[in-house]
Design a protein around this motif. Structure first.
Motif, PDB file in Angstrom:
ATOM      1  N   PHE A  34       1.151  -6.988  -8.683  1.00 53.80           N
ATOM      2  CA  PHE A  34       1.967  -6.130  -7.825  1.00 53.80           C
ATOM      3  C   PHE A  34       3.402  -6.071  -8.338  1.00 53.80           C
ATOM      4  CE2 PHE A  34       4.990  -5.910  -4.270  1.00 53.80           C
ATOM      5  CZ  PHE A  34       4.740  -4.612  -3.843  1.00 53.80           C
ATOM      6  N   SER A  35       3.957  -7.219  -8.697  1.00 54.37           N
ATOM      7  CA  SER A  35       5.338  -7.270  -9.183  1.00 54.37           C
ATOM      8  C   SER A  35       5.519  -6.510 -10.488  1.00 54.37           C
ATOM      9  CB  SER A  35       5.788  -8.715  -9.377  1.00 54.37           C
ATOM     10  OG  SER A  35       5.836  -9.374  -8.138  1.00 54.37           O
ATOM     11  N   SER A  36       4.576  -6.646 -11.403  1.00 54.77           N
ATOM     12  CA  SER A  36       4.718  -5.986 -12.701  1.00 54.77           C
ATOM     13  C   SER A  36       4.456  -4.486 -12.627  1.00 54.77           C
ATOM     14  CB  SER A  36       3.793  -6.627 -13.734  1.00 54.77           C
ATOM     15  OG  SER A  36       2.438  -6.388 -13.420  1.00 54.77           O
ATOM     16  N   ARG A  37       3.614  -4.065 -11.715  1.00 56.61           N
ATOM     17  CA  ARG A  37       3.258  -2.645 -11.636  1.00 56.61           C
ATOM     18  C   ARG A  37       4.141  -1.846 -10.685  1.00 56.61           C
ATOM     19  NH1 ARG A  37      -3.307  -2.979 -11.228  1.00 56.61           N
ATOM     20  NH2 ARG A  37      -3.629  -3.917 -13.261  1.00 56.61           N
ATOM     21  N   LEU A  38       4.644  -2.498  -9.616  1.00 58.38           N
ATOM     22  CA  LEU A  38       5.373  -1.747  -8.599  1.00 58.38           C
ATOM     23  C   LEU A  38       6.527  -2.523  -7.983  1.00 58.38           C
ATOM     24  CD1 LEU A  38       5.567   0.806  -6.803  1.00 58.38           C
ATOM     25  CD2 LEU A  38       3.935  -0.289  -5.267  1.00 58.38           C
ATOM     26  N   GLY A  39       6.257  -3.689  -7.450  1.00 57.94           N
ATOM     27  CA  GLY A  39       7.245  -4.442  -6.685  1.00 57.94           C
ATOM     28  C   GLY A  39       8.476  -4.860  -7.462  1.00 57.94           C
ATOM     29  N   GLY A  40       8.359  -4.994  -8.771  1.00 56.71           N
ATOM     30  CA  GLY A  40       9.492  -5.403  -9.593  1.00 56.71           C
ATOM     31  C   GLY A  40      10.478  -4.289  -9.899  1.00 56.71           C
ATOM     32  N   PHE A  41      10.121  -3.065  -9.573  1.00 59.64           N
ATOM     33  CA  PHE A  41      11.009  -1.927  -9.831  1.00 59.64           C
ATOM     34  C   PHE A  41      11.868  -1.623  -8.619  1.00 59.64           C
ATOM     35  CE2 PHE A  41       7.352  -0.874 -12.634  1.00 59.64           C
ATOM     36  CZ  PHE A  41       8.022  -0.953 -13.841  1.00 59.64           C
ATOM     37  N   LYS A  42      13.110  -1.278  -8.875  1.00 62.57           N
ATOM     38  CA  LYS A  42      13.980  -0.842  -7.785  1.00 62.57           C
ATOM     39  C   LYS A  42      13.360   0.432  -7.205  1.00 62.57           C
ATOM     40  CE  LYS A  42      18.789  -0.041  -6.680  1.00 62.57           C
ATOM     41  NZ  LYS A  42      20.156   0.018  -7.202  1.00 62.57           N
ATOM     42  N   GLY A  43      13.128   0.427  -5.920  1.00 63.33           N
ATOM     43  CA  GLY A  43      12.476   1.554  -5.260  1.00 63.33           C
ATOM     44  C   GLY A  43      11.006   1.305  -4.974  1.00 63.33           C
ATOM     45  N   GLY A  44      10.421   0.275  -5.601  1.00 59.44           N
ATOM     46  CA  GLY A  44       9.005  -0.030  -5.392  1.00 59.44           C
ATOM     47  C   GLY A  44       8.702  -0.450  -3.960  1.00 59.44           C
ATOM     48  N   LEU A  45       9.520  -1.357  -3.432  1.00 55.77           N
ATOM     49  CA  LEU A  45       9.311  -1.797  -2.048  1.00 55.77           C
ATOM     50  C   LEU A  45       9.591  -0.666  -1.065  1.00 55.77           C
ATOM     51  CD1 LEU A  45      10.728  -5.432  -2.046  1.00 55.77           C
ATOM     52  CD2 LEU A  45       8.347  -4.688  -2.022  1.00 55.77           C
ATOM     53  N   ARG A  46      10.566   0.160  -1.387  1.00 52.95           N
ATOM     54  CA  ARG A  46      10.865   1.312  -0.528  1.00 52.95           C
ATOM     55  C   ARG A  46       9.638   2.222  -0.415  1.00 52.95           C
ATOM     56  NH1 ARG A  46      15.588   5.840  -1.562  1.00 52.95           N
ATOM     57  NH2 ARG A  46      15.039   7.142   0.201  1.00 52.95           N
ATOM     58  N   CYS A  47       8.921   2.398  -1.516  1.00 51.12           N
ATOM     59  CA  CYS A  47       7.693   3.201  -1.482  1.00 51.12           C
ATOM     60  C   CYS A  47       6.627   2.532  -0.620  1.00 51.12           C
ATOM     61  CB  CYS A  47       7.162   3.422  -2.893  1.00 51.12           C
ATOM     62  SG  CYS A  47       8.093   4.621  -3.840  1.00 51.12           S
ATOM     63  N   MET A  48       6.515   1.214  -0.735  1.00 51.87           N
ATOM     64  CA  MET A  48       5.536   0.497   0.099  1.00 51.87           C
ATOM     65  C   MET A  48       5.892   0.638   1.577  1.00 51.87           C
ATOM     66  SD  MET A  48       3.088  -0.796  -1.736  1.00 51.87           S
ATOM     67  CE  MET A  48       2.358  -2.205  -0.905  1.00 51.87           C
ATOM     68  N   PHE A  49       7.179   0.541   1.906  1.00 51.09           N
ATOM     69  CA  PHE A  49       7.607   0.715   3.299  1.00 51.09           C
ATOM     70  C   PHE A  49       7.317   2.138   3.765  1.00 51.09           C
ATOM     71  CE2 PHE A  49      11.152  -2.608   2.454  1.00 51.09           C
ATOM     72  CZ  PHE A  49      10.221  -3.632   2.506  1.00 51.09           C
ATOM     73  N   ALA A  50       7.566   3.115   2.908  1.00 49.08           N
ATOM     74  CA  ALA A  50       7.305   4.509   3.267  1.00 49.08           C
ATOM     75  C   ALA A  50       5.811   4.768   3.447  1.00 49.08           C
ATOM     76  CB  ALA A  50       7.876   5.441   2.202  1.00 49.08           C
ATOM     77  N   LEU A  51       4.989   4.013   2.727  1.00 54.11           N
ATOM     78  CA  LEU A  51       3.545   4.145   2.862  1.00 54.11           C
ATOM     79  C   LEU A  51       3.060   3.558   4.186  1.00 54.11           C
ATOM     80  CD1 LEU A  51       1.334   5.348   1.051  1.00 54.11           C
ATOM     81  CD2 LEU A  51       0.955   3.063   0.140  1.00 54.11           C
ATOM     82  N   GLY A  52       3.837   2.623   4.746  1.00 55.99           N
ATOM     83  CA  GLY A  52       3.471   2.042   6.036  1.00 55.99           C
ATOM     84  C   GLY A  52       3.427   0.526   6.067  1.00 55.99           C
TER      85      GLY A  52
END
Length: 145
Positions: free
Chosen positions: A51-69
């Motif tokens: 998760f960290s290497s594919r999405l969570g480690g990028f600035k904006g990655g967590l924001r996308c997860m929050f926007a997803l729900g």
């Protein structure tokens, strides 16, 4: 959701990394739509290496997860999420948002856009990732007993 995805795009310089991040979001959305009550798809450990290497480690990655729900939680118990700072943190989707299907379509379009322009596919991204992992291990000395 589109604003969060746009912010992610601004911060991820590589098209390949952006395609991988969008693919990861798409995978979460697809799995949640197929099995909305399955906790395997509703809970993501924030420190998970993939998760960290594919999405969570990028600035904006967590924001996308929050926007997803998804929402941040410090610890989960057998009877549900709870706050416990001594344990790992998680992202939990408590209820499936009404716009999850629409967000899935948005993610598919975003993935197709970057994939079509660069010739990527889900298979090519995974082959590249597997090759990179193997290349990294080739330098290690292996001792057999």
């Amino acid at each position: 959701f589109r604003a969060a995805l746009g912010a992610l795009r601004l911060h991820v310089r590589s098209d390949r990394a952006y395609a991988r991040a969008v693919e990861t979001l798409l995978l979460y959305a697809t799995n949640l739509l197929a099995q909305p009550e399955n906790d395997i798809f509703r809970i993501v450990r924030s420190s998970n290496q993939l998760f960290s290497s594919r999405l969570g480690g990028f600035k904006g990655g967590l924001r996308c997860m929050f926007a997803l729900g998804f929402r941040p939680v410090s610890h989960t118990h057998a009877d549900g999420p709870a706050i416990d700072p001594l344990h790992d943190s998680y992202l939990v989707m408590f209820t499936s948002p009404k716009d999850l299907a629409r967000n899935q379509v948005t993610l598919q379009q975003a993935f197709n856009k970057v994939a079509a322009s660069k010739g990527y596919s889900v298979i090519s991204l995974r082959q590249h990732e597997a090759f990179s992992a193997c290349r990294g291990h080739a330098r290690e000395k292996l001792d057999f007993l």
